[in-house]
Design a protein around this motif. Structure first.
Motif, mmCIF file in Angstrom:
data_model
loop_
_atom_site.group_PDB
_atom_site.id
_atom_site.type_symbol
_atom_site.label_atom_id
_atom_site.label_comp_id
_atom_site.label_asym_id
_atom_site.label_seq_id
_atom_site.Cartn_x
_atom_site.Cartn_y
_atom_site.Cartn_z
ATOM 1 N N MET A 1 0.843 -1.188 0.000
ATOM 2 C CA MET A 1 0.000 0.000 0.000
ATOM 3 C C MET A 1 0.881 1.242 0.000
ATOM 4 O O MET A 1 2.015 1.195 0.482
ATOM 5 C CB MET A 1 -0.885 0.027 1.253
ATOM 6 N N THR A 2 0.338 2.336 -0.498
ATOM 7 C CA THR A 2 1.027 3.611 -0.351
ATOM 8 C C THR A 2 0.967 4.003 1.127
ATOM 9 O O THR A 2 0.093 3.524 1.871
ATOM 10 C CB THR A 2 0.354 4.711 -1.190
ATOM 11 N N PRO A 3 1.847 4.876 1.575
ATOM 12 C CA PRO A 3 1.776 5.329 2.966
ATOM 13 C C PRO A 3 0.420 5.953 3.315
ATOM 14 O O PRO A 3 -0.114 5.710 4.402
ATOM 15 C CB PRO A 3 2.909 6.354 3.071
ATOM 16 N N ASP A 4 -0.148 6.736 2.400
ATOM 17 C CA ASP A 4 -1.459 7.349 2.674
ATOM 18 C C ASP A 4 -2.544 6.290 2.829
ATOM 19 O O ASP A 4 -3.380 6.368 3.730
ATOM 20 C CB ASP A 4 -1.848 8.325 1.563
ATOM 21 N N ALA A 5 -2.545 5.304 1.940
ATOM 22 C CA ALA A 5 -3.551 4.243 2.026
ATOM 23 C C ALA A 5 -3.358 3.420 3.298
ATOM 24 O O ALA A 5 -4.330 3.041 3.951
ATOM 25 C CB ALA A 5 -3.472 3.337 0.798
ATOM 26 N N ALA A 6 -2.112 3.167 3.662
ATOM 27 C CA ALA A 6 -1.840 2.403 4.882
ATOM 28 C C ALA A 6 -2.314 3.153 6.119
ATOM 29 O O ALA A 6 -2.907 2.565 7.025
ATOM 30 C CB ALA A 6 -0.354 2.093 4.983
ATOM 31 N N GLU A 7 -2.079 4.444 6.144
ATOM 32 C CA GLU A 7 -2.503 5.251 7.287
ATOM 33 C C GLU A 7 -4.019 5.273 7.425
ATOM 34 O O GLU A 7 -4.565 5.083 8.503
ATOM 35 C CB GLU A 7 -1.953 6.671 7.145
ATOM 36 N N GLU A 8 -4.722 5.485 6.311
ATOM 37 C CA GLU A 8 -6.186 5.491 6.348
ATOM 38 C C GLU A 8 -6.719 4.116 6.727
ATOM 39 O O GLU A 8 -7.679 3.994 7.491
ATOM 40 C CB GLU A 8 -6.753 5.940 5.002
ATOM 41 N N THR A 9 -6.105 3.058 6.208
ATOM 42 C CA THR A 9 -6.515 1.699 6.549
ATOM 43 C C THR A 9 -6.339 1.450 8.042
ATOM 44 O O THR A 9 -7.206 0.835 8.687
ATOM 45 C CB THR A 9 -5.721 0.665 5.731
ATOM 46 N N ALA A 10 -5.238 1.913 8.602
ATOM 47 C CA ALA A 10 -4.997 1.738 10.036
ATOM 48 C C ALA A 10 -6.101 2.397 10.857
ATOM 49 O O ALA A 10 -6.613 1.801 11.815
ATOM 50 C CB ALA A 10 -3.634 2.305 10.414
ATOM 51 N N LEU A 11 -6.489 3.599 10.484
ATOM 52 C CA LEU A 11 -7.573 4.287 11.196
ATOM 53 C C LEU A 11 -8.891 3.528 11.070
ATOM 54 O O LEU A 11 -9.628 3.370 12.038
ATOM 55 C CB LEU A 11 -7.723 5.716 10.659
ATOM 56 N N ARG A 12 -9.173 3.041 9.869
ATOM 57 C CA ARG A 12 -10.409 2.282 9.653
ATOM 58 C C ARG A 12 -10.390 0.960 10.422
ATOM 59 O O ARG A 12 -11.417 0.519 10.940
ATOM 60 C CB ARG A 12 -10.609 2.020 8.161
ATOM 61 N N MET A 13 -9.226 0.325 10.497
ATOM 62 C CA MET A 13 -9.100 -0.930 11.247
ATOM 63 C C MET A 13 -9.356 -0.699 12.733
ATOM 64 O O MET A 13 -10.030 -1.501 13.390
ATOM 65 C CB MET A 13 -7.712 -1.542 11.042
ATOM 66 N N LEU A 14 -8.812 0.389 13.276
ATOM 67 C CA LEU A 14 -9.046 0.706 14.687
ATOM 68 C C LEU A 14 -10.538 0.894 14.964
ATOM 69 O O LEU A 14 -11.068 0.386 15.953
ATOM 70 C CB LEU A 14 -8.272 1.960 15.088
ATOM 71 N N GLU A 15 -11.211 1.608 14.087
ATOM 72 C CA GLU A 15 -12.648 1.831 14.267
ATOM 73 C C GLU A 15 -13.428 0.529 14.113
ATOM 74 O O GLU A 15 -14.349 0.242 14.882
ATOM 75 C CB GLU A 15 -13.154 2.883 13.275
ATOM 76 N N ALA A 16 -13.065 -0.290 13.133
ATOM 77 C CA ALA A 16 -13.748 -1.568 12.933
ATOM 78 C C ALA A 16 -13.543 -2.482 14.138
ATOM 79 O O ALA A 16 -14.473 -3.167 14.573
ATOM 80 C CB ALA A 16 -13.245 -2.245 11.659
#
Length: 80
Positions: free
Chosen positions: A55-70
């Motif tokens: 993943m790009t760094p931006d996509a990884a960062e957004e994914t991390a935030l979404r994973m925390l919420e999920a």
């Protein structure tokens, strides 16, 4: 004719909502966390069952935030 009425947006992305129709069991859920690492300016994620993706760094960062919420919502659903 009046303005076109569109359905209200779902709070859950459509690809996630469709997963609700698939019967899932806890035995299929992985308890082993994935292992992300920076590689040549991207983020490579190695997961259970041989899963790996970049993943790009931006996509990884957004994914991390979404994973925390999920994870927060899943714990709430499970009563924890």
């Amino acid at each position: 004719m009046g303005p076109e009425r569109r359905p209200a947006p779902s709070p859950v992305p459509s690809h996630v909502a469709s997963l609700r129709r698939v019967e899932a069991s806890r035995s299929r859920a992985y308890s082993e966390p994935s292992a992300p690492a920076p590689v040549d300016g991207d983020v490579v994620v190695w997961g259970p069952a041989g899963v790996a993706f970049t993943m790009t760094p931006d996509a990884a960062e957004e994914t991390a935030l979404r994973m925390l919420e999920a994870a927060r919502l899943a714990r709430a659903q499970a009563g924890g």
